[in-house]
Write a protein that holds these residues in place. Structure first.
Motif, PDB file in Angstrom:
ATOM      1  N   LEU A 534      12.091  35.932  29.418  1.00 26.52           N
ATOM      2  CA  LEU A 534      10.992  36.254  28.510  1.00 26.52           C
ATOM      3  C   LEU A 534      11.089  35.447  27.228  1.00 26.52           C
ATOM      4  O   LEU A 534      10.073  34.975  26.691  1.00 26.52           O
ATOM      5  N   CYS A 535      12.305  35.265  26.712  1.00 24.79           N
ATOM      6  CA  CYS A 535      12.471  34.472  25.490  1.00 24.79           C
ATOM      7  C   CYS A 535      12.059  33.021  25.715  1.00 24.79           C
ATOM      8  O   CYS A 535      11.354  32.420  24.890  1.00 24.79           O
ATOM      9  N   GLU A 536      12.464  32.445  26.832  1.00 29.62           N
ATOM     10  CA  GLU A 536      12.129  31.046  27.095  1.00 29.62           C
ATOM     11  C   GLU A 536      10.631  30.862  27.315  1.00 29.62           C
ATOM     12  O   GLU A 536      10.074  29.825  26.956  1.00 29.62           O
ATOM     13  N   ARG A 537       9.969  31.861  27.908  1.00 27.27           N
ATOM     14  CA  ARG A 537       8.524  31.735  28.127  1.00 27.27           C
ATOM     15  C   ARG A 537       7.753  31.651  26.823  1.00 27.27           C
ATOM     16  O   ARG A 537       6.707  31.013  26.749  1.00 27.27           O
ATOM     17  N   HIS A 538       8.252  32.303  25.799  1.00 23.04           N
ATOM     18  CA  HIS A 538       7.550  32.329  24.510  1.00 23.04           C
ATOM     19  C   HIS A 538       8.167  31.350  23.512  1.00 23.04           C
ATOM     20  O   HIS A 538       7.918  31.471  22.306  1.00 23.04           O
ATOM     21  N   GLY A 539       8.941  30.371  23.997  1.00 20.21           N
ATOM     22  CA  GLY A 539       9.511  29.361  23.110  1.00 20.21           C
ATOM     23  C   GLY A 539      10.668  29.866  22.292  1.00 20.21           C
ATOM     24  O   GLY A 539      11.001  29.270  21.256  1.00 20.21           O
ATOM     25  N   GLY A 540      11.287  30.966  22.698  1.00 23.33           N
ATOM     26  CA  GLY A 540      12.440  31.502  21.987  1.00 23.33           C
ATOM     27  C   GLY A 540      13.729  31.176  22.712  1.00 23.33           C
ATOM     28  O   GLY A 540      13.781  30.378  23.643  1.00 23.33           O
ATOM     29  N   ARG A 541      14.788  31.849  22.254  1.00 27.50           N
ATOM     30  CA  ARG A 541      16.106  31.605  22.850  1.00 27.50           C
ATOM     31  C   ARG A 541      16.999  32.800  22.591  1.00 27.50           C
ATOM     32  O   ARG A 541      16.925  33.430  21.536  1.00 27.50           O
ATOM     33  N   ILE A 542      17.836  33.107  23.584  1.00 28.64           N
ATOM     34  CA  ILE A 542      18.795  34.189  23.443  1.00 28.64           C
ATOM     35  C   ILE A 542      20.184  33.652  23.735  1.00 28.64           C
ATOM     36  O   ILE A 542      20.370  32.848  24.665  1.00 28.64           O
ATOM     37  N   ASP A 543      21.164  34.066  22.942  1.00 28.07           N
ATOM     38  CA  ASP A 543      22.542  33.592  23.091  1.00 28.07           C
ATOM     39  C   ASP A 543      23.495  34.769  22.895  1.00 28.07           C
ATOM     40  O   ASP A 543      23.170  35.763  22.212  1.00 28.07           O
ATOM     41  N   TYR A 544      24.670  34.582  23.481  1.00 30.14           N
ATOM     42  CA  TYR A 544      25.756  35.553  23.267  1.00 30.14           C
ATOM     43  C   TYR A 544      26.890  34.850  22.518  1.00 30.14           C
ATOM     44  O   TYR A 544      27.186  33.681  22.764  1.00 30.14           O
ATOM     45  N   ARG A 545      27.533  35.592  21.614  1.00 31.24           N
ATOM     46  CA  ARG A 545      28.726  35.082  20.948  1.00 31.24           C
ATOM     47  C   ARG A 545      29.571  36.260  20.491  1.00 31.24           C
ATOM     48  O   ARG A 545      29.070  37.379  20.334  1.00 31.24           O
ATOM     49  N   ARG A 546      30.827  36.002  20.315  1.00 27.72           N
ATOM     50  CA  ARG A 546      31.713  36.976  19.707  1.00 27.72           C
ATOM     51  C   ARG A 546      31.542  36.891  18.204  1.00 27.72           C
ATOM     52  O   ARG A 546      31.465  35.806  17.630  1.00 27.72           O
ATOM     53  N   ALA A 547      31.421  38.045  17.537  1.00 25.99           N
ATOM     54  CA  ALA A 547      31.186  38.080  16.093  1.00 25.99           C
ATOM     55  C   ALA A 547      32.282  37.342  15.342  1.00 25.99           C
ATOM     56  O   ALA A 547      33.420  37.204  15.820  1.00 25.99           O
TER      57      ALA A 547
END
Length: 570
Positions: A534-547
């Motif tokens: 869903l993020c990629e369809r709307h030109g967004g991006r989601i990522d995971y990281r350790r704080a």
């Protein structure tokens, strides 16, 4: 689609590509390096001829009767003028093929006209019988090479007429003109022949030079295009000769092999970690055909990288050296691409199956509701609740699969992300029995009200709820264990969902966003995958990281703001 040529150009079309036939060029092009080179060569020849003419007068003085005073002065003046025109650049300024193409041009008279007049006067007035007609060869040849053919023939005609006029002048003086007339006819015919031959050779050389320049420009353009294509290829390209010396290497191959950017040539045997390539090359030369193989390349730290090699050989023509072109690709990229293709195919199949499941599932739900009314208060009532629960679970699974089915067009809109995130978090906290506050397990921070973003409202709500459910499932019980923060970072909005708890294991982190991967026995494995799609369809991006403090896991969603370019997240 075939292209068309602009008006005024002629050419031949071969497989939709036009090869232009340019009109025949002039003997020398204006301002070209070839014209300048030829012009200076002829001026040097004139200077040498003038000095030789002057020297011949002095030699004649020493060996026999001295020449006429006027002949000596004319020779001295011609030599001085020719040398000056050759050595002084200011006198040549403005000389071009266009200027020399007109008989009225000053440059034509300085380089050619003066010679015709002076040599004609020498030939007419010299009483010693010396044949100065041979001197006309230089101006005629210069005109044939540097001027249009018509003017070159006119120059030969002027020289011939000059010699005939000299013979007529001798007749008026009562001198026997038979010899001079014969000489004028023979030399004139030779001048016309020289003019025609030199003009034809000059035109042919000019055409060949122009064709060579065009071929060279086309070759350079093809070389630049080939280099650009090879440099931009994600696949590594390596060109090696039989001795194992690397002739060319594109950036992708440098990255895969760990080669330095500044080096221009390498020997494969000089590096121990390239020995698998040497062995593959030797095996390919023995087989002598198209070869594909996998090699394991050692890396720093004792690790290794598996590469797929495709070896192809250039054809030998005319004794040219045979080269081997090696295409390199990381097997991990191959596996990832294969996996993506399988996932795309599986997604299309799953979407079709999910569509077919909807109607039977609705019928089951309706029948279960009717049965639940009849068995209310009986022992079968828990069974109907169990059926209803699983029906709802299947409906959610079908909705998730349908949502990310290929071909679904996104409905991206400008949203008030601040308000939507606040409403969604408040509703989610109420459903899960959580309170919002400084001492609560769930905390919300929105930096500014009214921050706009590009997304679909329902899709953004689903992404946020999925991340919140996932965070609550793995969070500790302390204060602020689950936190949501919305902030602006340049042209993007950053939505961070933080879950305090143990870090995600590396073997799990690699598969976080893959479909149907779950660490729970009853999980579908589609939650994070749907969030990413869903993020990629709307030109967004989601990522995971350790704080940064190492105490929590964070999922960050980056959303475009109105007016921002499509996306260049780093």
């Amino acid at each position: 689609m075939e292209s068309t040529l602009p008006p005024g150009l002629e050419g031949v079309s071969i497989r939709g590509h036009w090869f232009i036939e340019a009109p025949p060029p002039e003997p020398a092009e204006a301002g070209s390096a070839a014209f300048e080179r030829l012009y200076r060569a002829f001026l040097a020849a004139r200077a040498a001829l003038g000095l030789a003419l002057l020297g011949a007068q002095f030699v004649a003085t020493l060996l026999s009767a001295p020449p006429a005073r006027s002949t000596l002065l004319l020779s001295l003046a011609y030599a001085a003028m020719a040398v000056a025109l050759w050595l002084v650049p200011q006198l040549r300024r403005g000389a071009s093929a266009r200027n020399l193409a007109r008989i009225s041009s000053v440059h034509w008279w300085l380089a050619i006209g003066v010679d015709l007049v002076l040599f004609g006067v020498l030939h007419a007035q010299d009483p010693s019988g010396v044949n100065y007609g041979a001197l006309f060869v230089l101006p005629v040849l210069m005109s044939a090479v540097l001027c249009p053919r018509r003017l070159a023939l006119a120059t030969a005609a002027i020289a011939t007429l000059g010699m005939l006029a000299a013979a007529a002048w001798s007749l008026l003086l009562g001198v026997d003109v038979g010899l001079k007339t014969t000489q004028a006819g023979l030399v004139g015919g030779g001048l016309f022949a020289v003019s025609l031959l030199a003009s034809e050779l000059s035109a042919r050389l000019a055409r060949e030079e122009k064709a060579a320049r065009g071929s060279m420009a086309l070759a350079r353009q093809q070389e630049l295009l080939s280099r650009l294509v090879i440099d931009e290829m994600q696949e590594g390209v390596l060109v090696v000769d039989r001795r194992g010396r690397v002739r060319a290497m594109n950036p992708a191959a440098r990255v895969l092999l760990g080669a330095a950017d500044g080096a221009l040539s390498w020997q494969l045997r000089e590096r121990a970690d390239w020995l698998p390539l040497v062995q593959a090359l030797e095996e390919a030369y023995i087989l002598g055909n198209r070869t594909e193989m996998d090699v394991s390349m050692p890396m720093e730290g004792g690790a290794s990288r598996s590469l797929r090699l495709r070896l192809r050989f250039t054809r030998q023509r005319g004794g040219s050296e045979e080269l081997c072109v090696i295409f390199l690709e990381d097997n991990r990229d191959l596996l990832a691409r294969t996996r993506q293709e399988k996932l795309a195919a599986m997604g299309r199949v799953s979407a079709g199956i999910a569509h077919e499941i909807r109607n039977p599932l609705a019928a089951i739900a309706q029948a279960n509701a009717l049965i639940a009314e009849d068995v209310a208060g009986m022992r079968a009532e828990p069974l109907t609740r169990m059926v209803a629960s699983n029906v709802q679970r299947l409906k959610r699974l079908v909705d998730d699969v349908t949502e990310v089915a290929p071909g679904v067009q996104p409905d991206t809109q400008v949203l008030d992300v601040s308000e939507l995130v606040h409403e969604t978090c408040v509703d989610w906290a109420g459903v899960n029995g959580l309170q919002l506050g400084a001492r609560s397990r769930f905390q919300l921070q929105i930096d500014l009200p009214g921050m706009p973003g590009l997304f679909d409202a329902e899709h953004l709500r689903r992404v946020l709820v999925n991340l919140l459910d996932n965070a609550l499932r793995h969070a500790d019980d302390g204060v602020g264990a689950v936190r949501v923060r919305l902030a602006r970072d340049g042209d993007v909005l950053v939505l961070v969902v933080r879950s305090a708890g143990a870090p995600v294991p590396p073997d799990v982190e690699r598969h976080l966003f893959e479909p149907f991967f779950s660490t729970r026995s009853r999980g579908s494995g589609l939650g994070l995958y749907i969030c990413r799609e869903l993020c990629e369809r709307h030109g967004g991006r989601i990522d995971y990281r350790r704080a940064a403090d190492g105490a929590a896991n964070e999922f960050s969603v980056r959303l475009r703001m109105p007016g921002a370019a499509l996306p260049s997240f780093s």
